[in-house]
Design a protein around this motif. Sequence first.
Motif, PDB file in Angstrom:
ATOM      1  N   ASN A 180      32.938  37.002  48.370  1.00 39.47           N
ATOM      2  CA  ASN A 180      34.227  36.988  48.949  1.00 39.47           C
ATOM      3  C   ASN A 180      35.147  35.703  49.004  1.00 39.47           C
ATOM      4  N   THR A 181      34.642  34.731  48.119  1.00 42.64           N
ATOM      5  CA  THR A 181      35.191  33.420  48.143  1.00 42.64           C
ATOM      6  C   THR A 181      36.577  33.400  47.401  1.00 42.64           C
ATOM      7  N   LEU A 182      36.828  34.582  46.561  1.00 39.44           N
ATOM      8  CA  LEU A 182      37.860  34.597  45.887  1.00 39.44           C
ATOM      9  C   LEU A 182      39.007  34.906  46.808  1.00 39.44           C
ATOM     10  N   GLY A 183      38.978  35.801  47.581  1.00 44.02           N
ATOM     11  CA  GLY A 183      39.935  36.246  48.486  1.00 44.02           C
ATOM     12  C   GLY A 183      40.414  35.041  49.629  1.00 44.02           C
ATOM     13  N   VAL A 184      39.308  34.682  50.283  1.00 43.00           N
ATOM     14  CA  VAL A 184      39.672  33.390  51.215  1.00 43.00           C
ATOM     15  C   VAL A 184      40.300  32.152  50.495  1.00 43.00           C
ATOM     16  N   THR A 185      39.750  31.879  49.142  1.00 40.00           N
ATOM     17  CA  THR A 185      40.371  30.814  48.401  1.00 40.00           C
ATOM     18  C   THR A 185      41.838  30.928  48.007  1.00 40.00           C
ATOM     19  N   SER A 186      42.224  32.220  47.766  1.00 42.79           N
ATOM     20  CA  SER A 186      43.475  32.654  47.143  1.00 42.79           C
ATOM     21  C   SER A 186      44.157  32.421  48.646  1.00 42.79           C
TER      22      SER A 186
END
Length: 358
Positions: A82-88
């Motif tokens: 889930n890094t993708l969503g949190v970073t975005s």
Amino acid sequence: MQQHGGGDASQRIARISAHLNPNKSQMEGNPNLERSNCRAKGGAPGFKVAILGAAGGIGQPLSMLMKMNPLVSVLHLYDVANTLGVTSDISHMDTSTVVRGFLGPQQLENALTGMDLVIIPAGVPRKPGMTRDDLFNINAGIVKTLCEGIAKCCPKAIVNLISNPVNSTVPIAAEVFKKAGTYDPRRLLGVTMLDVVRANTFVAEVLGLDPREVEVPVVGGHAGVTILPLLSQIKPPCSFTSEETAYLTSRIQNGGTEVVEAKAGAGSATLSMAYAAVKFADACLRGLRGDADVIKCAYVPSVVTELPFFASKVRLGRNGVEEIYPLGPVNEFERAGLEMAKKELAASIQKGISFANK
Ligand SMILES: NC(=O)c1ccc[n+]([C@@H]2O[C@H](COP(=O)([O-])OP(=O)(O)OC[C@H]3O[C@@H](n4cnc5c(N)ncnc54)[C@H](O)[C@@H]3O)[C@@H](O)[C@H]2O)c1
Ligand SMILES: O=C(O)C[C@H](O)C(=O)O
């Protein structure tokens, strides 16, 4: 006409489209952002900070608050999910900190390279009925692997270790760094700030004060009886009845369990922990910047007692822990607590050392 941001039209469009497609632009793997020795856009001065476990219950609010910290120029968010969503999401906040996401072990090295401070909230949290030590079997391995990455990619970084059981994970980290030949005891800090935050809050409630005016040193470790609030050394100086002392000591020692039970299976403290972690990380960064008199409690390699690790008041500076303060005068109640704390701490420390060396 001169445009802000410079470059020709195609460069500008490429830049904008990279922003409009955060799945590409913010994630490691995009050639434009691939360099892990990345610099802040516009060259804003500041420190480079990595959060390992950034998509978790602590990691998310911690990442958000670090994005708001003007001392941070570059923020690397690493997790195995889930890094993708949190970073975005976090990258849309209009603060100057540049945020980049890294997903999975193959991106750990890029997440870590060049970092000044690494904060680690990776690992599983407690459920009701569990002790922090019950997390050892899973979290010990996670911390070991992450610290091996730190030793390889940013051996001079300050490490703020949050993952439980802190009393054992900090000794694990020390052993990993020793093996790698990168160990600097001044740069390894177990985060016990939440104990201080809780102590200030609970004491202020009893005394009818603003918690911001209260400072309770909490020493020892971060589990049950190893959490030792020194109420006799509170600022401003105050005295307590023996009932108040017993109530406050127990509430501070069991603050984590209070939250675990209230969350009823949905994890442990995350929001107050993120707040405490940011308070502590900010102090580390102010120390790195060279600010004078930055003093906080932390669980550190130490000779304050006969134990190799002990939470104490420490002065933070350009190299991490510059000075560890002695315990100071303790009363009879605290002396008895100290003996209990040391016994449990000794076993937890040994457990961590044995794990790292097996
Ligand atoms: N020191 C303290 O005062 C304190 C306070 C609260 C919680 N904690 C501890 O912090 C830890 C995290 O708590 P939480 O509530 O955020 O848990 P969580 O489960 O919500 O989040 C943990 C995150 O770690 C990630 N993760 C797991 N393995 C990983 C790995 N190998 N590399 C990188 N990331 C990995 C998970 O994907 C998850 O996003 C727990 O061990 C908890 O006990 C410590
Ligand atoms: O209690 C826990 O398991 C989490 C943390 O250590 C805390 O003190 O809140």
